[in-house]
Each structure stands twice: as C-alpha cells, then as structure tokens.
Design a protein around this motif. Sequence first.
Motif, short mmCIF file in Angstrom:
data_model
loop_
_atom_site.label_atom_id
_atom_site.label_comp_id
_atom_site.label_asym_id
_atom_site.label_seq_id
_atom_site.Cartn_x
_atom_site.Cartn_y
_atom_site.Cartn_z
N ALA A 129 0.86 -1.68 -0.36
CA ALA A 129 -0.24 0.14 -0.13
C ALA A 129 1.13 1.12 -0.03
CB ALA A 129 -0.72 0.34 1.28
N ASP A 130 0.33 2.12 -0.13
CA ASP A 130 1.41 3.51 -0.73
C ASP A 130 1.64 3.50 0.63
OD1 ASP A 130 -0.26 5.09 -3.44
OD2 ASP A 130 0.94 3.40 -3.08
N SER A 131 0.93 3.57 1.78
CA SER A 131 0.70 4.07 3.32
C SER A 131 2.75 3.63 3.58
CB SER A 131 -0.19 4.01 3.41
OG SER A 131 -0.15 2.32 3.69
N VAL A 132 3.07 2.97 3.26
CA VAL A 132 3.68 2.01 4.40
C VAL A 132 4.93 1.62 3.04
CG1 VAL A 132 1.21 0.80 5.50
CG2 VAL A 132 2.89 -0.54 3.53
N LYS A 133 5.09 1.46 1.75
CA LYS A 133 5.88 1.72 1.14
C LYS A 133 7.80 2.99 1.78
CE LYS A 133 3.58 1.44 -3.34
NZ LYS A 133 3.23 1.90 -4.53
N GLY A 134 8.64 1.62 0.93
CA GLY A 134 9.62 2.14 1.30
C GLY A 134 9.96 2.11 3.34
N ARG A 135 9.23 1.97 4.11
CA ARG A 135 8.30 1.14 4.50
C ARG A 135 8.76 0.08 5.65
NH1 ARG A 135 5.35 3.52 8.81
NH2 ARG A 135 3.30 3.70 7.38
N PHE A 136 7.47 -0.35 4.72
CA PHE A 136 7.79 -2.01 5.54
C PHE A 136 8.60 -3.00 4.13
CE2 PHE A 136 3.37 -1.70 7.50
CZ PHE A 136 3.78 -0.92 8.83
N THR A 137 8.77 -4.17 4.59
CA THR A 137 9.41 -5.27 4.18
C THR A 137 8.87 -6.83 3.99
OG1 THR A 137 11.19 -3.62 4.02
CG2 THR A 137 11.27 -6.27 3.06
N ILE A 138 8.35 -6.91 3.27
CA ILE A 138 7.29 -8.53 3.63
C ILE A 138 8.56 -9.34 2.83
CG2 ILE A 138 6.33 -8.51 1.02
CD1 ILE A 138 3.63 -9.09 2.29
N SER A 139 8.45 -10.67 3.49
CA SER A 139 9.18 -11.08 2.68
C SER A 139 8.54 -12.89 3.45
CB SER A 139 10.54 -11.73 3.58
OG SER A 139 10.53 -12.05 4.73
N ARG A 140 9.30 -13.95 3.43
CA ARG A 140 9.00 -14.92 3.33
C ARG A 140 9.08 -16.51 3.41
NH1 ARG A 140 3.69 -16.37 -0.36
NH2 ARG A 140 3.69 -18.49 0.41
#
Length: 130
Positions: free
Chosen positions: A67-78
């Motif tokens: 989401a635009d609100s979290v881009k650059g701050r949150f990272t998803i991985s698996r």
Amino acid sequence: QLKLVESGGGLVQPGGSLRLSCAASGFSLDGFSLDSYVVGWFRQAPGGNIREGVSSISSDGVYTYYADSVKGRFTISRDNAKNTVYLQMNSLKPEDTYVYYCAATRYKGATIKVYEYDYWGQGTQVTVSS
C-alpha cells in the motif's frame, strides 16, 4: 484446514521497528504447502469494520505489493521452509496503530484486496506511541 497465527506485535515508540510473523500450519489436511499460497498482511482498527490491505507476497516470493501508506517503510518476506511469512515494519508512526492480520489464498493474482483471501489469522496488536 490452513491455520495462520500472527505474532510479534506490541508497543513501540514512533520511529521504531517491529517484525511481525505469520506461521502457517494445517497443510496435511488440504494437501498443499505454503508455497501454494499468496500471503497478505492487513490491518484494522479495534472495533472498526474496515480492513486495509498493507502488503502481499507471491507464492514463490518473487512478487511483492505494498500500500502507498507503507511503501519504503515495510518489507514483506517469506520462508516457505519454515512455513512463515514476515512483515518488517520500520519508521513506525502513530497512524500505524492497528490490529494486523495475515491472510492466505491460492489465487495467484491476489494483491491486497480483502475479498481475494480465504484464510485469516486472529491478529496481533501493534501500538505506536510515545
């Protein structure tokens, strides 16, 4: 049936970081492993009725969506070997205060729309406050 359990939430000061985990189990019942599922993270205010999509990751981990609100701050991985999906949250803001849910779907084209997902965890509270 696939079961998802979130962990890692808590209280953090503005500018701080948290890493959420989503552990999956129950594969022996449906015959599929985690690498068959797209996994997403969503958030919702306690008592609220709107669930906002935050991020998702493709079954092979190649494609991610934010989401635009979290881009650059949150990272998803698996880590499919560990049947776990992570959400690293940095530079947290008070407006990131929500209950965070992970969800899974076998729909390969899923992004961060609630209706695309079939399986949901119970959520973990994240509070950003000084």
